[in-house]
Design a protein around this motif. Structure first.
Motif, PDB file in Angstrom:
ATOM      1  N   ILE B 110       1.620   6.510   2.539  1.00 35.34           N
ATOM      2  CA  ILE B 110       1.703   5.740   1.287  1.00 35.34           C
ATOM      3  C   ILE B 110       2.317   6.589   0.163  1.00 35.34           C
ATOM      4  CG2 ILE B 110       0.360   4.460  -0.464  1.00 35.34           C
ATOM      5  CD1 ILE B 110      -1.561   3.666   1.738  1.00 35.34           C
ATOM      6  N   CYS B 157       3.878  -1.833   8.961  1.00 33.38           N
ATOM      7  CA  CYS B 157       2.584  -2.215   8.364  1.00 33.38           C
ATOM      8  C   CYS B 157       1.665  -2.931   9.355  1.00 33.38           C
ATOM      9  CB  CYS B 157       2.797  -3.101   7.140  1.00 33.38           C
ATOM     10  SG  CYS B 157       3.666  -2.268   5.822  1.00 33.38           S
ATOM     11  N   CYS B 214      -5.918   4.253  -4.657  1.00 32.68           N
ATOM     12  CA  CYS B 214      -5.941   4.008  -3.206  1.00 32.68           C
ATOM     13  C   CYS B 214      -7.363   3.778  -2.685  1.00 32.68           C
ATOM     14  CB  CYS B 214      -5.304   5.177  -2.461  1.00 32.68           C
ATOM     15  SG  CYS B 214      -5.269   4.872  -0.696  1.00 32.68           S
ATOM     16  N   GLN B 257      -5.190  -6.434   0.623  1.00 29.23           N
ATOM     17  CA  GLN B 257      -4.727  -5.098   0.208  1.00 29.23           C
ATOM     18  C   GLN B 257      -3.261  -4.894   0.604  1.00 29.23           C
ATOM     19  OE1 GLN B 257      -5.274  -2.182  -1.250  1.00 29.23           O
ATOM     20  NE2 GLN B 257      -3.830  -0.927  -0.094  1.00 29.23           N
ATOM     21  N   CYS B 258      -2.940  -5.220   1.861  1.00 24.80           N
ATOM     22  CA  CYS B 258      -1.570  -5.001   2.342  1.00 24.80           C
ATOM     23  C   CYS B 258      -0.591  -5.983   1.697  1.00 24.80           C
ATOM     24  CB  CYS B 258      -1.508  -5.170   3.862  1.00 24.80           C
ATOM     25  SG  CYS B 258      -2.652  -4.138   4.740  1.00 24.80           S
ATOM     26  N   CYS B 262      -0.532  -2.874  -1.903  1.00 18.73           N
ATOM     27  CA  CYS B 262      -0.056  -1.594  -1.373  1.00 18.73           C
ATOM     28  C   CYS B 262       1.427  -1.355  -1.737  1.00 18.73           C
ATOM     29  CB  CYS B 262      -0.227  -1.556   0.139  1.00 18.73           C
ATOM     30  SG  CYS B 262       0.323  -0.009   0.869  1.00 18.73           S
TER      31      CYS B 262
END
Lengths: 200, 375
Positions: B110, B157, B214, B257-258, B262
């Motif tokens: 990340i 991902c 994060c 989240q993804c 992110c």
């Protein structure tokens, strides 16, 4: 030397891009679908920045030493930038209405210019390390003209890095771009508000 | 016609096509075998685990269900292995200023989004990790992440990320979503996060997303609480993990989240423009039922049932489509032809990436569990 301003601007321009980039990018993405419009917004922002630098140049020359702003002034200006970014997220800038008449039309025509210029002015009046470096050079220059010239060259040097930013408007999906701009404005606004609160 | 793979229903074909993956697993996971029985069992179980799931994908002709099992188990066991490694190396899963000063922080993919601008403009790596040596060095991770992204696009991902399994897992717990409608515009929030974090990190010369936002620090390593700032960072981490990785995926059945937060996801999405593989909607077959849009865990399908730039190629829409309109496609080939071959060709690099990046951690975690409880 006056030319030092240009060299300092060229050497620290990347930092200026990183600091002011989020503000400029958010405003551009949120408000304009065209590349010409995006450059217009960049120049509005830059005009505010130039005025702020002229002010700093005058003060450093008159005071004969580099500027250090009180903590609360930095906090207030940072808070102001944060709030302006939040406003940018939720309100649409008025577009130009060339045929309009009267006060309302005048306000509409000049609001976006004023808004973005003020944003550029306030974010630049927060004296950052590169500006301190130029201010130190300009404080020893001796005359107001030299001081203004040093800051003008610094402005030119550091602004070169900003020129590619409006090219973001070339992205095809304008609705997506505006939505990203809106969210970016909120993130940047919240960041500046938190930064201001921590500075107090 | 459904998007069944070439091998669907045939044990022989599926077994033969699984063989290359068994060999890749053996090659990738046999590194570091010490001869200890627990290590050997860990190695055998991991190879069997990945190979059998790959076989099931091919045999059943559905990918997402089996991918998710591999992905979720990999994410959980990666955390077990990673945290254990840290405890062995430094005695704790927290890091202090000392580890930062000595550049001992393992590099996480990340951070890539935040180091690029300073690396390009100032030739400075702003991450306190080792450039080329040691555990998870910056150069090795960059090569793997950027290289795989060029081939798979945002497929990283759904196949290579060591954290994605956490919110993928929580998004599959409930049978039906409690919050049924998620505003699809939130998919662009991740892009805003990417732009702001990349520039902000370049301004402060610190990976700010990692420092402050994060959520996955909870399952890897986090700041030691020594002052108000580090306390605040830990509180923010708990809040982001609790809401974005646990609560919202549970409520919406989406990988929130993804999909929405992110910055790496947004960065990876840009690679979808150059990647060979992409998911397309073959409009001649589409009956506009909207199943693909409803099932997409990443909000990556538009209202008119077209995959968008943020598609992570998990394969769920392709599996769910009742008419086979959603297809994996290789750019430059004719649309509607050879789509099952395209899917098969995508599977090999994608699954190899998962095994290469996370497989050894899974074997290590199994070995660790055996050593703790049995040997």
């Amino acid at each position: 030397m006056i030319i030092d301003g240009l060299f300092i601007g060229l050497s620290v321009g990347a930092s200026c891009l990183a600091s002011c980039g989020p503000l400029v990018m958010s405003v551009i993405m949120k408000n304009t679908p065209t590349t010409t419009g995006a450059y217009a917004y960049l120049f509005k922002f830059m005009s505010g920045r130039l005025v702020a630098y002229f002010l700093i140049a005058l003060l450093t020359c008159l005071l004969c030493h580099s500027l250090s702003l009180p903590k609360y002034v930095i906090a207030i200006t940072t808070l102001f930038v944060g709030l302006m970014m939040i406003l940018n997220a939720f309100f649409k800038m008025p577009s130009y209405c060339l045929n309009g008449r009267g006060i309302k039309s005048f306000v509409r025509q000049h609001l976006s210019w004023a808004y973005v210029s003020i944003l550029g002015f306030i974010s630049s009046i927060n004296v950052c390390p590169p500006v301190i470096a130029v201010a130190t050079s300009s404080a020893t220059s001796g005359s107001i003209i030299d001081s203004l010239a040093t800051f003008t060259l610094f402005f030119i040097g550091s602004s070169l890095y900003m020129l590619p930013l409006p090219l973001i408007s070339l992205v095809g999906d304008k609705v997506a771009l505006q939505t990203i701009g809106k969210f970016a404005s909120i993130i940047v606004g919240v960041m500046f508000i938190i930064k201001a609160l921590l500075t107090f | 016609m459904k998007n069944n793979l070439y091998s669907s229903g045939s044990i022989l074909r599926s077994s033969l096509l699984t063989l290359p993956m068994v060999l890749i697993s053996l090659l990738m996971l046999s590194q570091g075998l010490t001869g200890h029985l627990a290590d050997t069992i860990g190695f055998v179980v991991t190879v069997a685990f990945y190979s059998s799931l790959f076989f099931l994908m091919l045999y059943k002709g559905a990918i997402d269900k089996w991918r998710a099992i591999a992905f979720i188990v990999s994410a959980v066991l990666f955390s077990v292995s990673f945290m254990n490694n840290l405890i062995n190396l430094r005695g704790s899963v927290t890091y202090s200023d000392e580890e930062i000063m000595t550049c001992e922080i393992p590099f996480c993919h990340i951070v890539t989004t935040m180091i690029l601008i300073p690396a390009a403009i100032k030739q400075t790596i702003i991450f306190p990790g080792s450039i080329a040596s040691g555990f998870a060095s910056i150069s090795s991770m960059l090569v793997i992440v950027i290289g795989s992204s060029i081939i798979l696009g945002r497929g990283f991902c759904s196949w290579g990320c060591f954290y994605g399994g956490w919110d993928d897992g929580f998004s599959r717990v409930t049978r039906k979503p409690i919050i049924k409608r998620v505003n699809a515009a939130y998919r662009w929030f991740a892009f805003a996060m990417f732009i702001v974090m990349a520039l902000w990190s370049a301004a402060t010369l610190m990976p700010e997303y990692c420092s402050w936002l994060c959520p996955f620090k909870l399952v890897t390593e986090r700041d030691a609480i020594v002052d108000t700032e580090t306390l605040l960072k830990n509180v923010v981490m708990l809040i982001t993990f609790g809401t974005l990785v646990v609560a919202l995926p549970l409520l919406t059945k989406k990988r929130i989240q993804c999909a929405t937060f992110c910055p790496m996801g947004a960065f990876e999405s840009l690679f979808n423009k150059i990647s060979l593989f992409h998911v397309v909607n073959n409009e001649s077959k589409c009956i506009k039922c909207g199943k693909c849009q409803k099932s997409c865990p990443l909000l990556a399908i538009s209202k008119d049932n077209k995959p968008l730039i943020n598609c992570a190629k998990c394969g769920r829409c392709v599996d769910e489509c009742p008419t086979g309109a959603m297809q994996m496609h290789i750019k430059g080939t004719p649309l509607g032809k050879h789509f099952t071959v395209a899917r098969l060709l995508f599977l090999y690099p994608a699954y190899s990436l998962m095994i290469t990046l996370i497989g050894s951690s899974v074997a290590n975690a199994i070995s660790l569990i055996l050593k703790t409880f049995i040997f």
